[in-house]
Design a protein around this motif. Sequence first.
Motif, PDB file in Angstrom:
ATOM      1  N   ALA A   1      54.280  22.444  30.567  1.00  0.00           N
ATOM      2  CA  ALA A   1      55.620  21.990  30.199  1.00  0.00           C
ATOM      3  C   ALA A   1      55.578  20.617  29.540  1.00  0.00           C
ATOM      4  CB  ALA A   1      56.535  21.977  31.425  1.00  0.00           C
ATOM      5  N   ASP A   2      54.713  19.715  30.029  1.00  0.00           N
ATOM      6  CA  ASP A   2      54.527  18.409  29.389  1.00  0.00           C
ATOM      7  C   ASP A   2      53.994  18.562  27.971  1.00  0.00           C
ATOM      8  OD1 ASP A   2      55.425  16.496  31.212  1.00  0.00           O
ATOM      9  OD2 ASP A   2      53.501  16.406  32.258  1.00  0.00           O
ATOM     10  N   GLU A   3      52.981  19.404  27.814  1.00  0.00           N
ATOM     11  CA  GLU A   3      52.396  19.631  26.496  1.00  0.00           C
ATOM     12  C   GLU A   3      53.398  20.303  25.561  1.00  0.00           C
ATOM     13  OE1 GLU A   3      48.717  21.736  27.038  1.00  0.00           O
ATOM     14  OE2 GLU A   3      47.748  20.019  27.997  1.00  0.00           O
ATOM     15  N   LEU A   4      54.237  21.178  26.106  1.00  0.00           N
ATOM     16  CA  LEU A   4      55.259  21.838  25.293  1.00  0.00           C
ATOM     17  C   LEU A   4      56.263  20.812  24.761  1.00  0.00           C
ATOM     18  CD1 LEU A   4      56.340  24.598  24.265  1.00  0.00           C
ATOM     19  CD2 LEU A   4      57.819  24.606  26.271  1.00  0.00           C
ATOM     20  N   VAL A   5      56.638  19.845  25.576  1.00  0.00           N
ATOM     21  CA  VAL A   5      57.540  18.779  25.122  1.00  0.00           C
ATOM     22  C   VAL A   5      56.896  18.014  23.966  1.00  0.00           C
ATOM     23  CG1 VAL A   5      58.551  16.542  25.770  1.00  0.00           C
ATOM     24  CG2 VAL A   5      58.837  18.515  27.265  1.00  0.00           C
ATOM     25  N   ASN A   6      55.614  17.680  24.113  1.00  0.00           N
ATOM     26  CA  ASN A   6      54.927  16.951  23.043  1.00  0.00           C
ATOM     27  C   ASN A   6      54.821  17.773  21.768  1.00  0.00           C
ATOM     28  OD1 ASN A   6      54.557  14.698  24.697  1.00  0.00           O
ATOM     29  ND2 ASN A   6      52.584  15.428  25.443  1.00  0.00           N
ATOM     30  N   LEU A   7      54.479  19.053  21.901  1.00  0.00           N
ATOM     31  CA  LEU A   7      54.390  19.937  20.743  1.00  0.00           C
ATOM     32  C   LEU A   7      55.753  20.088  20.084  1.00  0.00           C
ATOM     33  CD1 LEU A   7      52.986  22.037  18.906  1.00  0.00           C
ATOM     34  CD2 LEU A   7      53.481  23.744  20.683  1.00  0.00           C
ATOM     35  N   SER A   8      56.770  20.354  20.872  1.00  0.00           N
ATOM     36  CA  SER A   8      58.117  20.538  20.340  1.00  0.00           C
ATOM     37  C   SER A   8      58.618  19.274  19.656  1.00  0.00           C
ATOM     38  CB  SER A   8      59.067  20.947  21.473  1.00  0.00           C
ATOM     39  OG  SER A   8      60.364  21.129  20.986  1.00  0.00           O
ATOM     40  N   THR A   9      58.320  18.118  20.242  1.00  0.00           N
ATOM     41  CA  THR A   9      58.728  16.845  19.649  1.00  0.00           C
ATOM     42  C   THR A   9      58.052  16.653  18.298  1.00  0.00           C
ATOM     43  OG1 THR A   9      59.127  15.868  21.814  1.00  0.00           O
ATOM     44  CG2 THR A   9      58.764  14.344  19.991  1.00  0.00           C
ATOM     45  N   ALA A  10      56.769  16.955  18.213  1.00  0.00           N
ATOM     46  CA  ALA A  10      56.044  16.828  16.943  1.00  0.00           C
ATOM     47  C   ALA A  10      56.621  17.778  15.891  1.00  0.00           C
ATOM     48  CB  ALA A  10      54.550  17.094  17.148  1.00  0.00           C
ATOM     49  N   LEU A  11      56.893  19.023  16.290  1.00  0.00           N
ATOM     50  CA  LEU A  11      57.479  19.984  15.351  1.00  0.00           C
ATOM     51  C   LEU A  11      58.873  19.548  14.911  1.00  0.00           C
ATOM     52  CD1 LEU A  11      56.425  23.342  17.064  1.00  0.00           C
ATOM     53  CD2 LEU A  11      55.440  22.328  14.989  1.00  0.00           C
ATOM     54  N   GLU A  12      59.672  19.045  15.853  1.00  0.00           N
ATOM     55  CA  GLU A  12      61.032  18.603  15.533  1.00  0.00           C
ATOM     56  C   GLU A  12      60.989  17.425  14.573  1.00  0.00           C
ATOM     57  OE1 GLU A  12      64.846  16.868  15.351  1.00  0.00           O
ATOM     58  OE2 GLU A  12      63.056  15.828  16.047  1.00  0.00           O
ATOM     59  N   HIS A  13      60.105  16.455  14.825  1.00  0.00           N
ATOM     60  CA  HIS A  13      60.002  15.290  13.942  1.00  0.00           C
ATOM     61  C   HIS A  13      59.558  15.707  12.539  1.00  0.00           C
ATOM     62  CE1 HIS A  13      61.015  12.953  17.305  1.00  0.00           C
ATOM     63  NE2 HIS A  13      59.910  12.262  17.506  1.00  0.00           N
ATOM     64  N   ARG A  14      58.614  16.661  12.480  1.00  0.00           N
ATOM     65  CA  ARG A  14      58.160  17.154  11.178  1.00  0.00           C
ATOM     66  C   ARG A  14      59.309  17.807  10.414  1.00  0.00           C
ATOM     67  NH1 ARG A  14      54.005  21.986  11.014  1.00  0.00           N
ATOM     68  NH2 ARG A  14      55.934  23.078  11.421  1.00  0.00           N
ATOM     69  N   GLU A  15      60.086  18.648  11.092  1.00  0.00           N
ATOM     70  CA  GLU A  15      61.211  19.307  10.437  1.00  0.00           C
ATOM     71  C   GLU A  15      62.296  18.297  10.040  1.00  0.00           C
ATOM     72  OE1 GLU A  15      61.644  22.478   9.319  1.00  0.00           O
ATOM     73  OE2 GLU A  15      59.542  22.709   9.865  1.00  0.00           O
ATOM     74  N   TYR A  16      62.502  17.275  10.855  1.00  0.00           N
ATOM     75  CA  TYR A  16      63.493  16.238  10.548  1.00  0.00           C
ATOM     76  C   TYR A  16      63.099  15.488   9.285  1.00  0.00           C
ATOM     77  CZ  TYR A  16      66.378  12.042  11.087  1.00  0.00           C
ATOM     78  OH  TYR A  16      67.256  11.011  10.883  1.00  0.00           O
ATOM     79  N   ILE A  17      61.828  15.127   9.154  1.00  0.00           N
ATOM     80  CA  ILE A  17      61.353  14.430   7.951  1.00  0.00           C
ATOM     81  C   ILE A  17      61.501  15.336   6.740  1.00  0.00           C
ATOM     82  CG2 ILE A  17      59.286  13.523   6.820  1.00  0.00           C
ATOM     83  CD1 ILE A  17      58.466  12.473   9.653  1.00  0.00           C
ATOM     84  N   ARG A  18      61.150  16.604   6.899  1.00  0.00           N
ATOM     85  CA  ARG A  18      61.306  17.569   5.798  1.00  0.00           C
ATOM     86  C   ARG A  18      62.782  17.690   5.399  1.00  0.00           C
ATOM     87  NH1 ARG A  18      58.445  22.664   7.342  1.00  0.00           N
ATOM     88  NH2 ARG A  18      56.654  21.352   6.912  1.00  0.00           N
ATOM     89  N   PHE A  19      63.675  17.715   6.391  1.00  0.00           N
ATOM     90  CA  PHE A  19      65.107  17.789   6.124  1.00  0.00           C
ATOM     91  C   PHE A  19      65.578  16.560   5.339  1.00  0.00           C
ATOM     92  CE2 PHE A  19      69.395  16.460   7.320  1.00  0.00           C
ATOM     93  CZ  PHE A  19      70.128  17.551   6.895  1.00  0.00           C
ATOM     94  N   LEU A  20      65.151  15.373   5.768  1.00  0.00           N
ATOM     95  CA  LEU A  20      65.559  14.142   5.069  1.00  0.00           C
ATOM     96  C   LEU A  20      65.051  14.120   3.629  1.00  0.00           C
ATOM     97  CD1 LEU A  20      65.063  11.419   7.830  1.00  0.00           C
ATOM     98  CD2 LEU A  20      67.215  12.417   7.010  1.00  0.00           C
ATOM     99  N   GLU A  21      63.828  14.584   3.418  1.00  0.00           N
ATOM    100  CA  GLU A  21      63.292  14.653   2.054  1.00  0.00           C
ATOM    101  C   GLU A  21      64.097  15.626   1.204  1.00  0.00           C
ATOM    102  OE1 GLU A  21      59.256  15.662   2.951  1.00  0.00           O
ATOM    103  OE2 GLU A  21      58.659  13.550   3.164  1.00  0.00           O
ATOM    104  N   ASP A  22      64.432  16.791   1.763  1.00  0.00           N
ATOM    105  CA  ASP A  22      65.242  17.775   1.037  1.00  0.00           C
ATOM    106  C   ASP A  22      66.642  17.233   0.761  1.00  0.00           C
ATOM    107  OD1 ASP A  22      63.112  19.519   1.087  1.00  0.00           O
ATOM    108  OD2 ASP A  22      63.926  20.769   2.709  1.00  0.00           O
ATOM    109  N   LEU A  23      67.213  16.540   1.736  1.00  0.00           N
ATOM    110  CA  LEU A  23      68.537  15.952   1.563  1.00  0.00           C
ATOM    111  C   LEU A  23      68.530  14.904   0.460  1.00  0.00           C
ATOM    112  CD1 LEU A  23      71.459  15.853   2.605  1.00  0.00           C
ATOM    113  CD2 LEU A  23      70.709  14.105   4.244  1.00  0.00           C
ATOM    114  N   LYS A  24      67.507  14.091   0.438  1.00  0.00           N
ATOM    115  CA  LYS A  24      67.385  13.055  -0.610  1.00  0.00           C
ATOM    116  C   LYS A  24      67.344  13.696  -1.983  1.00  0.00           C
ATOM    117  CE  LYS A  24      64.214   9.560  -2.332  1.00  0.00           C
ATOM    118  NZ  LYS A  24      62.886   8.961  -2.157  1.00  0.00           N
ATOM    119  N   LEU A  25      66.538  14.748  -2.129  1.00  0.00           N
ATOM    120  CA  LEU A  25      66.456  15.430  -3.414  1.00  0.00           C
ATOM    121  C   LEU A  25      67.767  16.100  -3.798  1.00  0.00           C
ATOM    122  CD1 LEU A  25      62.901  17.032  -3.158  1.00  0.00           C
ATOM    123  CD2 LEU A  25      63.600  15.112  -4.611  1.00  0.00           C
ATOM    124  N   PHE A  26      68.447  16.623  -2.805  1.00  0.00           N
ATOM    125  CA  PHE A  26      69.695  17.352  -3.057  1.00  0.00           C
ATOM    126  C   PHE A  26      70.814  16.426  -3.535  1.00  0.00           C
ATOM    127  CE2 PHE A  26      73.676  19.423  -1.864  1.00  0.00           C
ATOM    128  CZ  PHE A  26      73.495  20.684  -2.398  1.00  0.00           C
TER     129      PHE A  26
END
Length: 175
Positions: free
Chosen positions: A146-171
């Motif tokens: 469960a601890d490792e899942l939080v870390n994995l999920s946090t990393a995936l969420e941060h990656r998607e958030y950065i991707r979202f911000l980049e897409d938003l900037k371009l849009f």
Amino acid sequence: MSGGWELDVQGTEAKLTRKVAGETVTVSFNINNSIPPSFEEPSEGQKAEEDQEPELMSNPNFVVEVTKDDTKQTLVLDCHYPEDEGDHGEEGESDIFSIREVSFQPTGESEWRENNYTLNTDSLDWALYDHLMDFLADRGVDNTFADELVNLSTALEHREYIRFLEDLKLFVKCQ
């Protein structure tokens, strides 16, 4: 993830899979809405630390599916990270995740059948609940997982958030 889990990520949905002694264990989660809101007012001791942003951790709900190789049913356990961590743990020992619901579903079907009985663990005998938690731990789904899942999920969420911000900037970029 330790424990020999295979990771498959499709956008915001992730799936971890491993085989254990004639069983397939699958843990699925979605990172959307997995960071709890922080509405806490800073106390006097925290005001000196106002310049520091709170660490945003992803605590996704997750579903554990256990399928035995020789059956047509899958045991499905709907789990979450409770806000108050003392739900079902014994003295001195606290689980960082809880089982919310348990059900049997037909193996191989992706849609949850609403007409299959679903056991809500709020009214479940504590001994049976502990056996279910032990059942998960025997298959590698424990506090370490469960601890490792939080870390994995946090990393995936941060990656998607950065991707979202980049897409938003371009849009919204003016040309």
